[in-house]
Design an enzyme around this catalytic site. Structure first.
Site, PDB file in Angstrom:
ATOM      1  N   CYS A   4       0.837  -1.198   0.000  1.00 49.16           N
ATOM      2  CA  CYS A   4       0.000   0.000   0.000  1.00 49.16           C
ATOM      3  C   CYS A   4       0.872   1.248   0.000  1.00 49.16           C
ATOM      4  CB  CYS A   4      -0.914  -0.024   1.220  1.00 49.16           C
ATOM      5  SG  CYS A   4      -1.779   1.525   1.489  1.00 49.16           S
ATOM      6  N   CYS A   7       0.571   3.330   3.178  1.00 52.28           N
ATOM      7  CA  CYS A   7       1.297   2.709   4.298  1.00 52.28           C
ATOM      8  C   CYS A   7       2.785   3.009   4.190  1.00 52.28           C
ATOM      9  CB  CYS A   7       1.069   1.195   4.321  1.00 52.28           C
ATOM     10  SG  CYS A   7      -0.497   0.696   5.058  1.00 52.28           S
ATOM     11  N   ASP A  30      -1.079  16.511  -1.572  1.00 51.58           N
ATOM     12  CA  ASP A  30      -1.442  15.624  -2.675  1.00 51.58           C
ATOM     13  C   ASP A  30      -0.475  15.852  -3.838  1.00 51.58           C
ATOM     14  OD1 ASP A  30      -4.362  14.090  -3.534  1.00 51.58           O
ATOM     15  OD2 ASP A  30      -2.954  14.632  -5.127  1.00 51.58           O
ATOM     16  N   HIS A  46      -3.928   1.020   8.588  1.00 53.68           N
ATOM     17  CA  HIS A  46      -4.518   0.755   7.264  1.00 53.68           C
ATOM     18  C   HIS A  46      -5.971   0.315   7.372  1.00 53.68           C
ATOM     19  CE1 HIS A  46      -4.406  -0.471   2.983  1.00 53.68           C
ATOM     20  NE2 HIS A  46      -5.311  -1.348   3.391  1.00 53.68           N
ATOM     21  N   ASN A  83     -13.560   9.838  -0.676  1.00 52.69           N
ATOM     22  CA  ASN A  83     -14.058   8.984  -1.749  1.00 52.69           C
ATOM     23  C   ASN A  83     -14.066   7.545  -1.241  1.00 52.69           C
ATOM     24  OD1 ASN A  83     -14.241  11.119  -3.661  1.00 52.69           O
ATOM     25  ND2 ASN A  83     -12.032  10.988  -4.001  1.00 52.69           N
ATOM     26  N   GLY A  89     -14.634   7.301  -7.234  1.00 49.56           N
ATOM     27  CA  GLY A  89     -13.365   7.963  -7.549  1.00 49.56           C
ATOM     28  C   GLY A  89     -12.222   7.602  -6.624  1.00 49.56           C
ATOM     29  N   HIS A  94      -6.439   3.069   0.802  1.00 51.16           N
ATOM     30  CA  HIS A  94      -6.073   3.274   2.211  1.00 51.16           C
ATOM     31  C   HIS A  94      -6.839   4.543   2.584  1.00 51.16           C
ATOM     32  CE1 HIS A  94      -2.749   3.517   5.505  1.00 51.16           C
ATOM     33  NE2 HIS A  94      -3.621   4.501   5.749  1.00 51.16           N
ATOM     34  N   HIS A  96      -8.450   7.881   3.410  1.00 54.73           N
ATOM     35  CA  HIS A  96      -7.845   9.214   3.537  1.00 54.73           C
ATOM     36  C   HIS A  96      -8.920  10.270   3.374  1.00 54.73           C
ATOM     37  CE1 HIS A  96      -7.609   7.863  -0.647  1.00 54.73           C
ATOM     38  NE2 HIS A  96      -7.835   9.131  -0.981  1.00 54.73           N
ATOM     39  N   HIS A  98      -9.473  14.142   2.043  1.00 57.48           N
ATOM     40  CA  HIS A  98      -8.917  15.272   1.298  1.00 57.48           C
ATOM     41  C   HIS A  98      -9.293  16.572   2.009  1.00 57.48           C
ATOM     42  CE1 HIS A  98      -8.247  13.005  -2.595  1.00 57.48           C
ATOM     43  NE2 HIS A  98      -9.140  12.213  -2.026  1.00 57.48           N
TER      44      HIS A  98
HETATM   45  P1  5GP Z   1      -8.633   9.132  -4.013  1.00 60.63           P
HETATM   46  O1  5GP Z   1      -8.982   9.319  -5.452  1.00 60.63           O
HETATM   47  O2  5GP Z   1      -8.245   7.700  -3.694  1.00 60.63           O
HETATM   48  O3  5GP Z   1      -9.668   9.687  -3.074  1.00 60.63           O
HETATM   49  O4  5GP Z   1      -7.376  10.052  -3.752  1.00 60.63           O
HETATM   50  C1  5GP Z   1      -6.065   9.600  -3.889  1.00 60.63           C
HETATM   51  C2  5GP Z   1      -5.209  10.842  -3.971  1.00 60.63           C
HETATM   52  O5  5GP Z   1      -3.887  10.470  -3.672  1.00 60.63           O
HETATM   53  C3  5GP Z   1      -5.203  11.486  -5.360  1.00 60.63           C
HETATM   54  O6  5GP Z   1      -5.648  12.837  -5.253  1.00 60.63           O
HETATM   55  C4  5GP Z   1      -3.745  11.382  -5.819  1.00 60.63           C
HETATM   56  O7  5GP Z   1      -3.306  12.525  -6.505  1.00 60.63           O
HETATM   57  C5  5GP Z   1      -3.011  11.197  -4.494  1.00 60.63           C
HETATM   58  N1  5GP Z   1      -1.800  10.377  -4.579  1.00 60.63           N
HETATM   59  C6  5GP Z   1      -1.675   9.164  -5.188  1.00 60.63           C
HETATM   60  N2  5GP Z   1      -0.420   8.695  -5.029  1.00 60.63           N
HETATM   61  C7  5GP Z   1       0.243   9.629  -4.295  1.00 60.63           C
HETATM   62  C8  5GP Z   1       1.580   9.697  -3.809  1.00 60.63           C
HETATM   63  O8  5GP Z   1       2.412   8.810  -4.019  1.00 60.63           O
HETATM   64  N3  5GP Z   1       1.914  10.795  -3.085  1.00 60.63           N
HETATM   65  C9  5GP Z   1       1.020  11.804  -2.837  1.00 60.63           C
HETATM   66  N4  5GP Z   1       1.466  12.851  -2.120  1.00 60.63           N
HETATM   67  N5  5GP Z   1      -0.253  11.764  -3.270  1.00 60.63           N
HETATM   68  C10 5GP Z   1      -0.634  10.689  -3.994  1.00 60.63           C
HETATM   69 ZN    ZN Z   2      -2.231   1.276   3.699  1.00 63.56          ZN
END
Ligand code: 5GP
Ligand code: ZN
Length: 106
Positions: A4, A7, A30, A46, A83, A89, A94, A96, A98
Site C-alpha cells: 500500500c 502505508c 497531494d 490501514h 471517496n 473515484g 487506504h 484518507h 482530502h
Molecule cells: P482518491 O482518489 O483515492 O480519493 O485520492 C487519492 C489521492 O492520492 C489522489 O488525489 C492522488 O493525486 C493522491 N496520490 C496518489 N499517489 C500519491 C503519492 O504517491 N503521493 C502523494 N502525495 N499523493 C498521492
Molecule cells: Zn495502507
C-alpha cells in the site's frame, strides 16, 4: 499492508514531508493537487476505505486532525472529501480525507 502506497508514506519510505502529524495520522500534500491547497489526512493504521473503518473514536480523531492541519496551514475555509469505492473515484485504497482550499477543481 506491504503493497500500500499510503502505508509506505506513513512509514517514511518515501521521505514525504508531513505538513502535520499526530499519533493517529499524517498529513501531506497531494501529488496531483486539485486546489491551491490540497492535503491528505491519512490514518497511520490501514483501512481500505471508510466502509472498513470500525473505530468511531479514530474517526473523531481523524476529523480533529483535519481541523488541526487546516489551522496549521492557515486555512479558515476548506472542503473535506472522502471517496469511498472505485465508482466514487477512490484510487488509493487506504482511507484518507482530502482537504481542499482555493480554486477547488473537485
Ligand atoms: P482518491 O482518489 O483515492 O480519493 O485520492 C487519492 C489521492 O492520492 C489522489 O488525489 C492522488 O493525486 C493522491 N496520490 C496518489 N499517489 C500519491 C503519492 O504517491 N503521493 C502523494 N502525495 N499523493 C498521492
Ligand atoms: Zn495502507
Amino acid at each position: 499492508m506491504t503493497d500500500c502506497i499510503f502505508c509506505k508514506i506513513v512509514n517514511g519510505e518515501f521521505n514525504t514531508e508531513f505538513v502535520y502529524e499526530n499519533e493517529y495520522a499524517v498529513v501531506f500534500k497531494d501529488i496531483n493537487p486539485k486546489a491551491d491547497t490540497h492535503l491528505l489526512v491519512v490514518p497511520r493504521k490501514h483501512f481500505e476505505s471508510l466502509n472498513e473503518l470500525d473505530d468511531e473514536v479514530l474517526l473523531g480523531k481523524l476529523m480533529m486532525t483535519v481541523k488541526e492541519a487546516a489551522k496549521k496551514s492557515g486555512l479558515k475555509s476548506y472542503r473535506t472529501v472522502i471517496n469511498t469505492g472505485k465508482e466514487a473515484g477512490q484510487e488509493v485504497f487506504h482511507l484518507h480525507i482530502h482537504i481542499l482550499a482555493g480554486n477547488i477543481k473537485l
